[in-house]
Design an enzyme around this catalytic site. Structure first.
Site, short mmCIF file in Angstrom:
data_model
loop_
_atom_site.label_atom_id
_atom_site.label_comp_id
_atom_site.label_asym_id
_atom_site.label_seq_id
_atom_site.Cartn_x
_atom_site.Cartn_y
_atom_site.Cartn_z
N ASP A 24 8.68 15.41 116.23
CA ASP A 24 8.23 15.06 115.02
C ASP A 24 8.03 13.61 114.40
OD1 ASP A 24 7.11 15.22 112.21
OD2 ASP A 24 8.68 16.70 111.80
N HIS A 29 7.21 19.64 114.09
CA HIS A 29 6.79 19.70 112.68
C HIS A 29 6.23 21.19 112.49
CE1 HIS A 29 6.28 17.84 108.69
NE2 HIS A 29 5.21 18.56 108.82
N SER A 84 7.94 19.28 104.56
CA SER A 84 7.05 18.27 104.77
C SER A 84 6.98 17.67 103.39
CB SER A 84 5.99 18.65 105.50
OG SER A 84 5.11 17.72 105.85
#
Length: 317
Positions: free
Chosen positions: A261, A291, A164
């Site tokens: 995601d 995610h 991320s």
């Protein structure tokens, strides 16, 4: 592909908690409480991470005179050996996330004994907004370059990695290595990017398609970005939105995305952007996952395969 059944059941429980008032969306919380709750999820997502890993607690100096915490992981079997190293930056939108929230990830990466893992705890927004996280990441490489021999690490074999927002830090450093190598204390061997934040300047279709109900929500992304880069001009900076940079060939990249995601579209665009520039890219899409799947080893057995594929790729470097 439909959502993985184990993950689907977990998301149903999470939604039930929200409906009954037992939990709230992250973007409705003050940052301090959001951090506490995010760290606590590790005990749910991966309650039994590998234990046969040695962990050394470190402090790394930064350019403004502060020190940040870090952890150095290596398998117990590799004690006394000089190892190549993965520098791992945790995710959390630059606002949440910590060494604790990603302890299981770092343990799993170090377990094989092929690489040590250095995890710096870069400072978080809103207390430390853009570009502090990037500068802390750069300074972490300075510390690694200086202390590699003492820490029994091979500074010639350094992989930049993260998930991320942490993946964004990794790829920003990789881009610096290609375009302005004098800004980095060492040159990376490769970059490993799990569901990276590639462009915070615009909303893409996947932000709408998976905007709610799939763990990370689009409203939470905007909450992150408001805390990290409150000035709209900062969102156009390539250190926050690397997809906006000039396309140049970089070190080999392993890019892993989640099918469900909000960041999927920009992650895919970034992988293609790297390829267009001449970077050797290995793209892996976990079509049935969301995610943050890297932290889900305790609820989705498929995650073991994710780590195994990455280890195979790392062994080919």
């Amino acid at each position: 592909m439909s959502l993985h059944p184990d993950l689907s059941a977990f998301l149903e429980l999470a939604e039930l908690g929200r409906l009954t008032g037992k939990s709230q969306p992250m973007h409705t919380l003050p940052p301090a409480l959001a951090r506490t709750e995010f760290d606590a999820t590790s005990q749910i997502l991966d309650p039994n991470p590998p234990g046969n890993v040695q962990v050394c607690v470190l402090q790394l100096p930064t350019r403004d005179g502060a020190e940040i915490d870090a952890r150095l992981y290596r398998s117990a079997a590799s004690a006394g050996k000089q190892l190549p190293v993965i520098v791992y930056f945790h995710g959390g939108g630059y606002v949440v996330g910590s060494l604790d929230s990603h302890d299981s990830v770092c343990r799993r990466l170090a377990l094989s004994g092929d690489f040590a893992v250095l995890a710096p705890a870069y400072r978080l927004a809103p207390e430390f907004p853009f570009p502090t996280a990037v500068e802390d990441a750069q300074d972490s490489l300075e510390a690694l370059a200086e202390h590699a021999q003492v820490w029994q690490l091979d500074r010639q074999r350094v992989v930049l990695a993260g998930d991320s927002a942490g993946a964004t830090l990794a790829t920003v450093l990789a881009a610096m290595a290609a375009t302005a190598p004098a800004q980095l204390a060492l040159q990376p061997l490769a970059q490993v990017l799990f569901y990276p934040v590639a462009d915070i300047s615009q909303v893409r279709a996947s932000h709408t398609r998976f905007g709610e109900g799939y763990l990370l929500e689009s409203a939470t992304l905007e909450w992150f970005y408001q805390h990290y880069a409150s000035d709209p001009a900062q969102r156009l900076d390539v250190r926050a939105s690397p997809l906006l940079g000039a396309a140049v060939a970089q070190v080999p990249a392993y890019v892993a995305l989640a099918g469900y995601d909000p960041l999927y579209d920009e992650g895919l665009a970034y992988a293609h952007w790297l390829e267009t520039a001449g970077t050797r890219v290995t793209l892996s899409v976990e079509t049935g996952l969301t995610h943050d799947f890297l932290r889900m080893g305790g609820i989705v057995a498929q995650v073991d395969e994710v780590y195994a594929r990455l280890q195979t790729w790392l062994a080919s470097l």
